[in-house]
Design a protein around this motif. Structure first.
Motif, short mmCIF file in Angstrom:
data_model
loop_
_atom_site.label_atom_id
_atom_site.label_comp_id
_atom_site.label_asym_id
_atom_site.label_seq_id
_atom_site.Cartn_x
_atom_site.Cartn_y
_atom_site.Cartn_z
N TRP E 71 -41.91 -45.81 16.64
CA TRP E 71 -42.54 -44.75 17.79
C TRP E 71 -42.75 -45.37 19.04
CZ3 TRP E 71 -47.21 -44.82 20.11
CH2 TRP E 71 -47.96 -44.01 20.64
N TRP E 72 -42.68 -46.37 19.28
CA TRP E 72 -44.02 -47.96 19.78
C TRP E 72 -42.42 -48.00 20.77
CZ3 TRP E 72 -47.34 -47.49 23.28
CH2 TRP E 72 -47.96 -48.65 23.74
N GLU E 73 -40.97 -48.73 19.35
CA GLU E 73 -40.31 -49.22 20.22
C GLU E 73 -39.60 -47.90 21.06
OE1 GLU E 73 -37.00 -50.11 17.10
OE2 GLU E 73 -36.07 -51.12 18.41
N ALA E 74 -39.69 -46.42 20.14
CA ALA E 74 -38.44 -46.15 21.75
C ALA E 74 -39.53 -45.32 22.95
CB ALA E 74 -38.64 -44.37 20.80
N ARG E 75 -40.26 -45.64 22.54
CA ARG E 75 -41.61 -45.03 23.82
C ARG E 75 -40.86 -46.31 25.03
NH1 ARG E 75 -42.51 -44.96 28.15
NH2 ARG E 75 -44.56 -44.35 29.16
N LYS E 76 -40.87 -47.92 24.30
CA LYS E 76 -40.42 -49.05 25.43
C LYS E 76 -39.29 -49.14 25.76
CE LYS E 76 -43.50 -52.96 23.29
NZ LYS E 76 -42.91 -53.72 22.08
N VAL E 77 -38.32 -48.20 24.96
CA VAL E 77 -37.12 -48.37 25.43
C VAL E 77 -37.11 -46.95 26.24
CG1 VAL E 77 -35.02 -46.78 24.77
CG2 VAL E 77 -35.84 -48.12 23.16
N TRP E 78 -37.71 -45.69 26.44
CA TRP E 78 -37.94 -45.10 28.04
C TRP E 78 -38.92 -45.98 28.81
CZ3 TRP E 78 -35.20 -40.97 29.77
CH2 TRP E 78 -34.51 -40.43 29.02
N GLY E 79 -39.63 -47.25 28.54
CA GLY E 79 -39.82 -47.75 29.55
C GLY E 79 -39.13 -48.58 30.60
#
Lengths: 303, 303, 303, 303, 303
Positions: E71-79
């Motif tokens: 989940w955090w990786e997905a958020r990082k990608v969008w960051g």
């Protein structure tokens, strides 16, 4: 890669049948022992199965985590291959200056590089799985290139060498300037790195003693648990132990399969499907009219 | 690197024999104590072995994980060396413009750099393992270079310096332009970094007190477990304790071996085999007719 | 960094003496209480010590892991400093074109930059440890530079500024072209980043409440365990509790020391020894005849 | 950031007072229930609190670890801001060629960029904390720039745009060549990335259901533990349960505070102090005579 | 993304209703069995639920951690998409030299690239969620571009191709020099990589057998716990078991939802809101007068 639905029971059962059979066997054995020599069996102190149980649970959970990381790393490497394959073609289209070459030559080279990139993806996937790394390549590369690649032990590396030669050709013809060449070379460097990372995961055996000891500890734990259950539970012990044992062995097998994601098994990283995606993307970036369909899942998994 | 099959029992047994002997000794001792002074032995409360057992299980599991990470990092570093060695030769072939140099000179320099890169890989592997860093190098580099390298304390670094000098020579001759030189230098920077990373893993002792306390806690746990078992289990305690102790000590040793992957042991990162792979790849990229065979596993491991 | 052998017992004992004294004190106290007011003491339910014990074990194990990561990160930062220091000198030797400068000037500047890089490593290590950041620097940099550095609050940053100025000088003189300057600047950027990372680890206190609560929970657990043991074990409680307590406190202290690797303690990252290694490497890359010896371990640790 | 010493008890107590009050309340309630309806209360089987206790311990320990990672990531982002701010000024000083501009113009632009970089750090810290992003900026940037920034919703981004415009100006004037411009732009790209990373941590709520369930499970565990204790411990249950509950709630709160490091609380990442450090560093790199003092800790924390 | 407050109970209850119903059913069943065939039911040894409980707790906690990482990786990608979108526009404004093009042409191209970047963000978010990737795009790109994009299977990749073509146009017109083109291309490479990373998370099913076995083990554990409770607790078993089961199933569902962050559910990464933020930022960087409002949360979540 297993697909979310429809995993047949026989597939799951198939993985642990021998281990479960062994567990049934020795719980039967302990039942017999109990009947004849109960008084000679030492009592198992109540703490032993709990301590061993929590130890093996921890080992399995950590092992699962390490296997998951390895599986995810393999998937990331192939994700990077997707990204860099797309970028390579976008960059070639953007950088090559057709005015510096004979008419049509630039377009021909662009197409050659694009097709070779597709070939590289298929070839890398096949060689990782121990299949013929040259199968299906003639539709993407010329017979001369095919012959040259065949002489190399590492086929995908040979394809990269041809990419590299083409970049030199384009630069010497003036269709790329040196900055652009270096930028394209950086993309090749990343592709070579991804290739090496996939080979590393393929060729590095998960620490053998670690894997082996976990397997032995599960048996040790089950034997001690079985000795403990014998006194209290009686004949009901056999199904109980079988179910608990199945739980542990299923997890262990799942971990083991995730550790080796390029083994030509249903749990593999779906390298063929990913290579097909790249195939489709590159052909569309080259404005080719004919584009293959995405790979379909077979029964319950996608290769 | 241990290979998936055929690990001999004597190899495994050899690792833990002294620890197991000590455990057998003190469980014997407690049996004697029990026979003579049972009434003076304090009862061990039932929670103590459980609490200590779950504590030491946790410590061992985390320690195993940290060791695994360190082992995997070492393998990654050598994977990066594979990738950058291949990229270096691909880049040199692509960038060097032979028209700017006397006939054959460019080819000679390319071959010299490629062979020195092979030498660097072998030398680095040998120096990490504490072996002679110069062994086998004369077949790859000239006597003058050999003499110059011998004067340096850090042999692989000296080889990198020669690489760097050759890049300067090629640039001054006009066979590389500055942009290409900088791109090649970036590859050297990555190789220097990988070398330093491997040296870091080699020279950094795993936290000594941490490792030591884990060892002591296993003994503490076994002694308290032994005291607890004495009352209930009787003579059967000795094999039971021996088996449990072996399980813990085997894990601890496996963790310890993974922490030091450049120790010239069967559990090492297979740096010689990896250097051979690079040797083969580079020779084929240079179109040399003679290529060595991949290194074979010895009995049950690959160096 | 502690060395693998010969850690004296007094060193280990010294770390936990006050905590162990406190534990002995309160287990004595509970013995007294028991003698006089046993009937008023509430029974401690059997689950409480187990639950608290597994909770504190988990916290300690995770804390150990976080401390280990921080310690390893500090070591990695200094590993990167080794790599980039070597690369910087290799690059300078490769890039600087002596023909563009007065005779001997290029060699003088190269030597100045190399020596300043050595000075930077020593200075950074000393300032991280709260020592005089300028000690020993006059043998590497000129008095004028020394005076200029002394005016800055952050001495290593001032040295970097002088590096940066020298690159500008070399570029303006034509001895570096802009690509080479930018490539060298990238190395400086990485060195500045490593410096900042080490300062971050130094200046960021490990979450205080987290550290504090772990300490308190160990006491809470020991008190509850002690209450539980009082009934069953009698006078033997005191040594038992002392040993268990020592195990927990030793781990806690080990974690604490790893959290702060730049504290001028035996458990520090060996920054002086690493700086010495860089010193040796750079002098040999500059072909200087005199090279210092590697730093020796002192008794049982290496600074 | 909490400082190593002197955390007042009231601060710690303040965080958990309502949760502890609730725990005291329901343990009182169970005492009353017991007195009147003891015979109707179901017996709590001995395993339930142990199982739930080890489950909630695991969840809390993992949660603590995730919170710690988030907190450390926030600190790393601000560490990168320190490094890139320093590098930006070093690069500008090194690259700008004053001979290409009117006298004094280059120095003026360098000073403008340096001061704006200080302003950016303060502004980013304030906007992350939900404070006025423009407070204190007029001492660093001109009124025109101030007016332009005020029109943007994202103030720090507007400051970056002005940086970017200044680089264009310098390049068009010939004081930077394109390669240097691109290298400086890479530094801006990293600063924009750090800004976005800090905003991501700020704006991404830690998974709400996860946080909520952990809170509920602690209560569930305490209720079941309380039911179990009622029978055995009597009135002494209330302090016992309160202490255990406090331990769990303190950890939970510590985790929660670490999850949100830009909340204008004592546990924040000390962005004001870091911005001040950058302020000092940049002014000294610009050779300004007046430099502010480092920020002091307030009572027991540093903002 | 769930918002910190106001999560309705029905939403939470909805997730686990079927699993809880099944648990109630079989605990009822065991009650009936007990009434009629109590004497035939085997006694469940006290260790079994504890061992299985700690095993399933560990698996769930690790699984939660892996889900959280994903989940955090997905958020990082969008960051990263936020950061690179901002950098792209800043770079275009800084690099494009309007003097080399017809009046107004540079501004038109800048605006076209900026708007297409907004379109790309919306399109990527929609295609990840399985929605129409072209919805809402006509307000940002021209009808011809719209038609061209519609022919591609991967719409966001087609938009990137148009970006790439525009960079080529600008370079051929002389408004960008080659260094600047290569620097902009590096930004495109990062955007292509972020796109591929998001697609990887979307298309990679979390290991199915792992997820499945965790689900089955929870049931196995509950059944064995239920059998154990039957004897002791009586009718009160049903609510007790229901509550414990709910705790485990809630955690499992939370983990499952975090594993798939692009599923058009309230727990998704808020890609629409992030795309809107980029929309606002880019328009303000282009000095457009009209800027949309940030996306509001809907009831208890933000898409």
């Amino acid at each position: 890669m297993l697909i979310d639905t429809k995993i047949p029971y026989r597939y799951i059962f198939h993985q642990i049948k021998w281990d479960v059979a062994r567990v049934i066997l020795f719980s039967l054995l302990f039942q017999l022992l109990k009947t004849y020599v109960a008084s000679y069996l030492p009592p198992v102190p109540v703490q032993l199965p709990t301590i061993l149980g929590s130890f093996i649970s921890l080992l399995l959970a950590f092992n699962m985590n390490q296997s998951y990381d390895r599986w995810w790393e393999a998937r990331k490497v192939w994700g990077a291959i997707v990204n860099d394959s797309r970028s390579l073609v976008l960059q070639l289209r953007q950088f090559i200056d057709p005015r510096q070459m004979p008419a049509g030559e630039a377009a021909r080279l662009l197409r050659r590089l694009g097709h070779r990139q597709i070939a590289w993806c298929y070839s890398l996937g096949q060689s990782l799985r121990g299949q013929d790394a040259l199968a299906g390549l003639p539709q993407f590369i010329s017979p001369e290139e095919m012959a040259s690649v065949a002489e190399h032990r590492n086929k995908p590396l040979a394809l990269m060498q041809q990419h590299s030669d083409d970049l030199a050709t384009l630069t010497q013809a003036g269709a790329l300037n040196t900055f652009q060449q270096v930028q394209l070379d950086s993309t090749l460097v990343r592709l070579v790195a991804s290739m090496g990372q996939a080979e590393r995961i393929k060729s590095t055996v998960f620490p053998v003693t670690y894997r082996l000891f976990i397997h032995l500890f599960i048996y040790l734990f089950l034997i001690i648990l079985s000795l403990g259950l014998v006194e209290e539970v009686g004949l009901m012990e056999i199904p109980a132990l079988t179910i608990v044992a199945s739980a542990f062995f299923l997890l262990e097998k799942t971990a083991k399969f995730m550790q080796d994601p390029f083994n030509n098994k249903p749990t593999d990283t779906p390298v063929s499907a990913i290579a097909r995606t790249i195939d489709i993307n590159i052909r569309q970036l080259l404005h080719e009219p004919q584009v293959p369909e995405p790979r379909k899942a077979e029964e319950f998994y996608l290769m």
